[in-house]
Write a protein that holds these residues in place. Structure first.
Motif, short mmCIF file in Angstrom:
data_model
loop_
_atom_site.label_atom_id
_atom_site.label_comp_id
_atom_site.label_asym_id
_atom_site.label_seq_id
_atom_site.Cartn_x
_atom_site.Cartn_y
_atom_site.Cartn_z
N ILE A 11 -9.72 12.11 12.40
CA ILE A 11 -8.39 13.02 11.93
C ILE A 11 -7.37 12.35 11.08
CG2 ILE A 11 -8.86 14.64 13.84
CD1 ILE A 11 -6.68 13.29 15.32
N ARG A 12 -7.46 11.15 11.03
CA ARG A 12 -6.67 10.04 10.32
C ARG A 12 -7.24 9.40 9.11
NH1 ARG A 12 -3.42 7.33 15.51
NH2 ARG A 12 -2.68 9.26 16.41
N PRO A 13 -7.93 10.12 8.13
CA PRO A 13 -8.93 9.58 7.05
C PRO A 13 -7.94 8.84 6.12
CG PRO A 13 -8.88 11.75 6.89
CD PRO A 13 -7.91 11.58 8.09
N ALA A 14 -8.59 8.23 4.98
CA ALA A 14 -8.07 7.57 3.91
C ALA A 14 -8.28 8.56 3.00
CB ALA A 14 -8.59 6.39 3.61
N PHE A 15 -7.18 8.60 1.99
CA PHE A 15 -7.25 9.76 1.02
C PHE A 15 -7.44 8.76 -0.22
CE2 PHE A 15 -5.46 12.34 3.78
CZ PHE A 15 -5.05 13.51 3.37
N PRO A 16 -8.28 9.22 -1.04
CA PRO A 16 -8.55 8.86 -2.72
C PRO A 16 -7.61 8.47 -3.11
CG PRO A 16 -8.99 11.18 -2.60
CD PRO A 16 -8.51 10.96 -1.05
N ALA A 17 -7.52 7.61 -4.33
CA ALA A 17 -6.61 6.94 -5.34
C ALA A 17 -5.59 8.27 -5.78
CB ALA A 17 -6.93 6.25 -6.26
N THR A 18 -6.43 9.15 -6.25
CA THR A 18 -5.37 10.44 -6.69
C THR A 18 -6.05 11.62 -6.22
OG1 THR A 18 -6.95 10.54 -8.36
CG2 THR A 18 -5.22 9.05 -8.92
N PRO A 19 -5.26 13.02 -6.36
CA PRO A 19 -5.56 14.14 -6.00
C PRO A 19 -7.11 14.74 -6.65
CG PRO A 19 -3.40 13.93 -6.25
CD PRO A 19 -3.61 13.04 -6.62
N GLU A 20 -7.10 14.26 -7.88
CA GLU A 20 -8.20 14.66 -8.66
C GLU A 20 -9.70 14.31 -8.18
OE1 GLU A 20 -4.37 15.15 -10.78
OE2 GLU A 20 -5.36 13.04 -9.93
N GLN A 21 -9.49 13.05 -7.26
CA GLN A 21 -10.69 12.84 -6.83
C GLN A 21 -11.11 13.50 -5.19
OE1 GLN A 21 -10.29 8.37 -6.25
NE2 GLN A 21 -9.77 8.18 -8.41
N ARG B 225 0.76 -1.16 -0.06
CA ARG B 225 -0.23 -0.07 -0.12
C ARG B 225 0.78 1.26 0.06
NH1 ARG B 225 -2.95 -3.60 3.82
NH2 ARG B 225 -5.18 -3.74 2.90
N LEU B 226 2.19 0.95 0.16
CA LEU B 226 3.10 2.30 0.32
C LEU B 226 3.01 3.21 -1.17
CD1 LEU B 226 6.10 1.94 2.57
CD2 LEU B 226 4.46 3.34 2.92
N VAL B 227 2.65 2.36 -2.19
CA VAL B 227 2.66 2.92 -3.40
C VAL B 227 1.59 4.00 -3.44
CG1 VAL B 227 1.13 1.16 -4.45
CG2 VAL B 227 2.90 2.22 -5.86
N HIS B 228 0.56 3.88 -2.79
CA HIS B 228 -0.44 4.85 -2.71
C HIS B 228 0.20 6.43 -2.13
CE1 HIS B 228 -4.50 6.77 -2.39
NE2 HIS B 228 -4.32 6.70 -0.97
N ILE B 229 1.10 6.43 -1.45
CA ILE B 229 1.92 7.58 -1.04
C ILE B 229 2.61 8.09 -2.01
CG2 ILE B 229 3.40 8.70 0.62
CD1 ILE B 229 2.56 6.76 2.69
N VAL B 230 3.25 7.18 -2.91
CA VAL B 230 4.11 7.33 -4.00
C VAL B 230 3.22 8.47 -4.92
CG1 VAL B 230 5.39 6.66 -5.89
CG2 VAL B 230 5.55 5.67 -3.74
N ASP B 231 2.01 8.06 -5.10
CA ASP B 231 0.97 8.42 -6.37
C ASP B 231 0.63 10.14 -5.74
OD1 ASP B 231 0.91 6.30 -7.60
OD2 ASP B 231 -0.76 5.50 -6.72
N TRP B 232 1.04 10.37 -4.36
CA TRP B 232 0.67 11.89 -4.06
C TRP B 232 1.89 12.82 -4.07
CZ3 TRP B 232 -4.04 13.92 -2.43
CH2 TRP B 232 -5.07 12.98 -2.58
N LEU B 233 3.12 12.06 -4.39
CA LEU B 233 4.17 12.90 -4.23
C LEU B 233 4.43 14.18 -5.00
CD1 LEU B 233 7.17 10.06 -4.09
CD2 LEU B 233 5.88 11.29 -1.94
N ASP B 234 3.63 14.35 -6.29
CA ASP B 234 3.68 15.43 -7.08
C ASP B 234 2.88 16.47 -6.42
OD1 ASP B 234 5.53 14.30 -8.85
OD2 ASP B 234 4.20 13.55 -10.27
N TYR B 235 1.77 15.86 -5.97
CA TYR B 235 0.71 16.83 -5.19
C TYR B 235 1.60 17.59 -3.95
CZ TYR B 235 -3.09 17.74 -2.03
OH TYR B 235 -3.83 18.33 -1.21
N ALA B 236 2.29 16.91 -3.44
CA ALA B 236 2.90 17.50 -2.34
C ALA B 236 4.11 18.40 -2.74
CB ALA B 236 3.65 16.55 -1.15
N VAL B 237 4.64 18.10 -3.90
CA VAL B 237 5.62 19.00 -4.35
C VAL B 237 5.20 20.41 -5.04
CG1 VAL B 237 7.57 19.12 -6.15
CG2 VAL B 237 7.34 17.23 -4.89
N VAL B 238 4.08 20.29 -5.72
CA VAL B 238 3.29 21.24 -6.31
C VAL B 238 2.79 22.20 -5.16
CG1 VAL B 238 1.11 22.00 -7.65
CG2 VAL B 238 2.64 20.12 -8.38
N MET B 239 2.35 21.69 -4.05
CA MET B 239 1.78 22.52 -2.82
C MET B 239 3.21 23.39 -2.50
SD MET B 239 0.21 21.42 0.54
CE MET B 239 1.55 20.67 1.36
#
Length: 443
Positions: free
Chosen positions: A327-337, A32-46
């Protein structure tokens, strides 16, 4: 030489919740760690330059009841998944800091199980603190973290425990981590940290290591333990409390304390984390998220954004079993969701993080009061010859505040009024308005 931490802005996430892992241990490895990888660009753009991860090591439930510090939690993946996260984060300019739970372990920690089976006189028992009595079930009683039977306190005077924690910290730094958050650092004897961190620093002099300290002698803990910083809970509380109560004098008191800390270290600053009610839920008016964020990203220290706060997530922490779930919810598959209503807050984060990145001296900036009433304030954030002005208006009406030396509006919205063509002296703010001003180019 500039250290990477001097310009860091962390995106802080709680991995087990983020990836929607089950609340109890799984035997089979789930990647499941790959799910975090899918959000790295979102963090960088922020604008983030670091990832601050909650627990990723094998545990029985929530991650803070560790059972194997050398193994990635099977609910998250394995060593290969961790290596992939590091290899994906680094090219994006993201340093990864891990959460180390070294005050206590879970009930299923193998050495504790052996000690309970063989008794307090066995070799394994030296790792723990025994109370010299039996509990209600007839089991040898042991010291716990804040009374939680499932969180068993380690014996920090044991050479074996010292060697173990040192080995764990070096192992994951060797593997690519850039630092550590020390969970419940306030509960551990200071000489223990001094001994462990002295060895870790010899091997990893650039590692960033900070301790979770809620209250107490921040400066003394830093000096006595060798950590780079501690969590600035005083300022966290003052920001939301002063805004909610319309009492900026409380915030001024905390900022003066913060200035004192900055003489000795750069605190880890935040307006939300995995242990507290979400900022959007804590504030009585969500308009004031901008006020809190403007302060966080212009004061000295190392700012941290808790994942979801940048989207105005809501969630209330409750003191009950499962009370952290909101306060510790699941995040969707991608930021677009993500829901559309959160993106204006994300863009606000981008704006203010961008401002901080363009003014890297802010990590050591001290605040100086220029104007203060219960509901309005102007501070100069200063370091050396550098200065920015932060103006806040909590009133339900427009207000005009002094802004000596102020120039262009860098963030927020305001009208700068000038007594002379080349010198700003006041700023007009709308009801509940705020602004960050650069220095006048003519002063």
């Amino acid at each position: 030489m500039t250290r990477w931490i001097d310009n860091a802005v962390f995106w802080h996430l709680y991995p087990l919740g983020f990836v929607d892992a089950p609340q109890h241990a799984e035997a089979d490895v789930r990647h499941r760690l790959v799910h975090i990888v899918d959000w790295l660009d979102y963090a960088v753009v922020m604008g983030a330059s670091g990832l601050l991860l909650g627990p990723v090591f094998a545990s029985s439930t929530h991650g803070y009841d560790t059972i194997d510090h050398f193994r990635i939690d099977p609910r998250l993946g394995d060593d290969g998944d961790f290596d992939q996260l590091i290899s994906e984060a680094r090219p994006r300019g993201l340093q990864v800091v891990l959460d180390g739970v070294f005050n206590h372990v879970g009930r299923d920690f193998p050495l504790l199980r052996a000690a309970l089976e063989n008794g307090p006189t066995c070799v394994e028992a030296g790792w723990f603190r025994w109370l010299g009595r039996e509990d209600s079930a007839g089991e040898p009683d042991y010291a716990t973290f804040e009374g939680h039977r499932a969180l068993v306190t380690l014996n920090h005077g044991s050479p074996d425990v010292i060697a173990y924690v040192t080995r764990v910290m070096n192992h994951w730094l060797d593997r690519g981590a850039s630092g550590w958050r020390l969970d419940a650092a306030y509960a551990v004897p200071r000489p223990f940290w001094k001994t462990v961190l002295s060895d870790v620093r010899r091997n990893h002099p650039d590692a960033y290591i900070f301790g979770e300290v809620i209250h107490g002698d921040y400066k003394g803990i830093v000096a006595d333990t060798g950590v780079d910083a501690v969590t600035q809970y005083e300022l966290w509380k003052a920001i939301w409390s002063a805004i909610n109560d319309g009492n900026l004098f409380e915030l001024q008191w905390a900022l003066e304390r913060h200035n004192g800390f900055l003489e000795h270290f750069q605190p880890l600053t935040f307006v939300g984390n995995h242990d507290v009610t979400r900022l959007a839920s804590r504030l009585t008016d969500e308009l004031h998220i901008a006020h809190a964020l403007a302060l966080l990203l212009t004061i000295g220290g190392t700012p941290t954004i808790y994942a979801g706060d940048e989207q105005a997530f809501r969630g209330i922490k409750e003191n009950r079993a499962g009370g952290d779930d909101a306060i510790r919810p699941a995040f969707p598959a991608t930021p677009e969701q993500l829901a559309p209503f959160g993106w204006p807050t994300y863009r606000l984060h981008q704006q203010l993080i961008g401002l901080r990145r363009r003014h890297p001296w802010l990590f050591k900036a001290r605040s100086r009061k220029i104007h203060l009433t219960k509901r309005e304030a102007v501070w100069a954030m200063e370091a050396g010859d550098n200065s920015l002005l932060v103006a806040l208006n909590l009133n339900d009406r427009e207000t005009i505040l002094p802004a000596p030396g102020g120039g262009d509006v860098l963030a927020g919205a305001a009208e700068v009024r000038k007594a002379y063509p080349d010198r700003a002296i006041s700023v007009r703010l709308a009801p509940h308005g705020w602004a960050v001003l650069g220095p006048s180019r003519h002063t």
